[in-house]
Design a protein around this motif. Structure first.
Motif, PDB file in Angstrom:
ATOM      1  N   UNK A 161       0.830  -1.211   0.000  1.00  0.00           N
ATOM      2  CA  UNK A 161       0.000   0.000   0.000  1.00  0.00           C
ATOM      3  C   UNK A 161       0.864   1.261   0.000  1.00  0.00           C
ATOM      4  N   UNK A 162       2.147   1.094  -0.276  1.00  0.00           N
ATOM      5  CA  UNK A 162       3.009   2.268  -0.296  1.00  0.00           C
ATOM      6  C   UNK A 162       3.831   2.367  -1.565  1.00  0.00           C
ATOM      7  N   UNK A 163       3.293   1.813  -2.639  1.00  0.00           N
ATOM      8  CA  UNK A 163       4.087   1.708  -3.854  1.00  0.00           C
ATOM      9  C   UNK A 163       4.393   3.062  -4.492  1.00  0.00           C
ATOM     10  N   UNK A 164       3.528   4.053  -4.227  1.00  0.00           N
ATOM     11  CA  UNK A 164       3.773   5.381  -4.791  1.00  0.00           C
ATOM     12  C   UNK A 164       5.063   5.995  -4.242  1.00  0.00           C
ATOM     13  N   UNK A 219      13.147  -6.960   6.218  1.00  0.00           N
ATOM     14  CA  UNK A 219      12.378  -7.159   7.459  1.00  0.00           C
ATOM     15  C   UNK A 219      10.863  -7.179   7.255  1.00  0.00           C
ATOM     16  N   UNK A 220      10.336  -6.282   6.390  1.00  0.00           N
ATOM     17  CA  UNK A 220       8.871  -6.166   6.348  1.00  0.00           C
ATOM     18  C   UNK A 220       8.216  -7.317   5.580  1.00  0.00           C
ATOM     19  N   UNK A 243       0.143  -2.751   6.267  1.00  0.00           N
ATOM     20  CA  UNK A 243       0.399  -1.565   7.091  1.00  0.00           C
ATOM     21  C   UNK A 243       1.876  -1.176   7.026  1.00  0.00           C
ATOM     22  N   UNK A 244       2.760  -2.166   7.014  1.00  0.00           N
ATOM     23  CA  UNK A 244       4.202  -1.867   6.952  1.00  0.00           C
ATOM     24  C   UNK A 244       4.556  -1.164   5.642  1.00  0.00           C
ATOM     25  N   UNK A 245       4.009  -1.642   4.524  1.00  0.00           N
ATOM     26  CA  UNK A 245       4.284  -0.994   3.231  1.00  0.00           C
ATOM     27  C   UNK A 245       3.636   0.384   3.181  1.00  0.00           C
ATOM     28  N   UNK A 246       2.468   0.506   3.820  1.00  0.00           N
ATOM     29  CA  UNK A 246       1.833   1.823   3.902  1.00  0.00           C
ATOM     30  C   UNK A 246       2.738   2.796   4.647  1.00  0.00           C
ATOM     31  N   UNK A 247       3.338   2.317   5.750  1.00  0.00           N
ATOM     32  CA  UNK A 247       4.249   3.155   6.518  1.00  0.00           C
ATOM     33  C   UNK A 247       5.453   3.584   5.699  1.00  0.00           C
ATOM     34  N   UNK A 248       5.978   2.676   4.882  1.00  0.00           N
ATOM     35  CA  UNK A 248       7.118   3.014   4.026  1.00  0.00           C
ATOM     36  C   UNK A 248       6.736   4.137   3.055  1.00  0.00           C
ATOM     37  N   UNK A 249       5.564   4.000   2.432  1.00  0.00           N
ATOM     38  CA  UNK A 249       5.120   5.042   1.496  1.00  0.00           C
ATOM     39  C   UNK A 249       4.929   6.379   2.175  1.00  0.00           C
ATOM     40  N   UNK A 300      -0.869   5.622  -4.153  1.00  0.00           N
ATOM     41  CA  UNK A 300      -0.663   4.182  -3.905  1.00  0.00           C
ATOM     42  C   UNK A 300      -1.983   3.425  -4.045  1.00  0.00           C
ATOM     43  N   UNK A 301      -3.050   3.994  -3.474  1.00  0.00           N
ATOM     44  CA  UNK A 301      -4.373   3.354  -3.563  1.00  0.00           C
ATOM     45  C   UNK A 301      -4.821   3.269  -5.025  1.00  0.00           C
ATOM     46  N   UNK A 302      -4.530   4.326  -5.772  1.00  0.00           N
ATOM     47  CA  UNK A 302      -4.910   4.338  -7.193  1.00  0.00           C
ATOM     48  C   UNK A 302      -4.208   3.210  -7.957  1.00  0.00           C
TER      49      UNK A 302
END
Length: 314
Positions: A60-63, A105-106, A116-122, A243-245
């Motif tokens: 969820x943090x790909x952007x 780690x994630x 949630x971890x990838x969201x945090x990275x984004x 990211x959501x898009x």
């Protein structure tokens, strides 16, 4: 005909034909720009589909990686005097390194925890871009120098249409060929069952990390292309909504389907343009169409159309 060409060649030829024919139908440069936006978004979506659809991992943090690529072509030439193409490579390398370091780690996490971890990275990447205004221009963004090749300044919607189309063809070719490699087969095993994959001898952690790094590089190159095409970059390109898009493009088109990534990107880029005639109801209708699409096409547009075609042939 499909059997004669092979599925991958048929997809690439069909995509190239669509890219070649579309300009004949465009009445103005505006349509070239919209199509170029579709190609750029599709490139990022294909990378994310390799991670989510092939390897079965959520992001969820790909952007964030998209933003790194976009800001690399702005910061590299402005602060370090790099050529734009070298800045593209630096952006892709930085994204790959970040994905490698953070992914170790994630990617041990699963399901909602991984999301949630990838969201945090984004969010972290977007925060750094927004707060480091001395380098990035802060919330106002910063200009991106025009790409120059052998004295020729690359500009104009038509030119960027062909450049982004070429990038998408290369990205599609790589993703399609990845399927039949040992790496692609390991990704599919991971997607089906990590326990079964590990039992079969697949190094689960290594292949998860490979998928994450590949997806990051796709997003970074797409971000660089968009920033150079726009001549400007701002933190929105690394933001959560972007990211959501990207996730929506992948799910709407079809998880695991490379063609679905392109279709999902086309729908989410073109549909808002078509719905502008409804003015105040534009966003309401866009949301409604996506909800209805997911209710009746849970596997995504392309896999569902493929199933219907198979049934019709029987």
């Amino acid at each position: 005909m499909l059997n004669l060409l092979g599925r991958r060649s048929a997809i690439l030829i069909a995509l190239a034909v669509v890219m070649a024919v579309l300009p004949l139908l465009f009445p103005s440069s505006y349509y070239f720009r919209v199509a170029a936006l579709v190609w750029v978004s599709a490139l990022a979506a294909i990378g994310l589909n390799i991670l989510m659809g092939k390897a079965g991992q959520v992001s969820l943090g790909h952007a964030g990686f998209f933003g790194i690529g976009a800001y690399a072509v702005a910061i590299g030439p402005a602060h370090f005097g790099l050529h734009a193409l070298l800045a593209v490579l630096v952006g892709a390398l930085l994204s790959a390194m970040l994905a490698f370091l953070v992914g170790r780690p994630i990617l041990r996490l699963k399901g909602h925890y991984l999301a949630i971890a990838t969201l945090g990275l984004g969010v972290l990447v977007a925060m750094v871009i927004t707060t480091e205004s001395g380098w990035t221009g802060g919330p106002d963004g910063m200009p991106v120098p025009k790409l120059s090749l052998f004295g020729w300044r690359v500009s104009g919607s038509t030119t960027w249409y062909w450049i982004t189309a070429g990038l998408l063809l290369i990205g599609t070719w790589f993703a399609l060929n990845l399927d039949d490699t040992p790496t692609g087969r390991a990704f599919r095993a991971l997607h089906d069952s990590e326990i079964a994959a590990r039992t079969a001898g697949v190094h689960v952690e290594r292949f998860k990390l490979q998928a994450f790094v590949i997806a990051a590089v796709y997003a970074s190159i797409a971000g660089s292309a968009l920033a150079m095409m726009n001549g400007f970059v701002n933190p929105d390109q690394a933001g959560f909504l972007h990211s959501v898009e990207l996730v929506t493009m992948v799910v709407l088109g079809g998880l695991g389907s490379i063609v679905g990534s392109i279709v999902g990107a086309a729908v989410l880029v073109v549909l808002p343009q078509l719905l502008t005639v409804f003015q105040d109801y534009e966003h309401f209708l866009l949301g409604l169409i996506i909800i209805v699409s997911m209710i009746f096409m849970r596997d995504g547009m392309v896999p569902m159309l493929a199933k219907l075609t198979m049934r019709a042939r029987r």
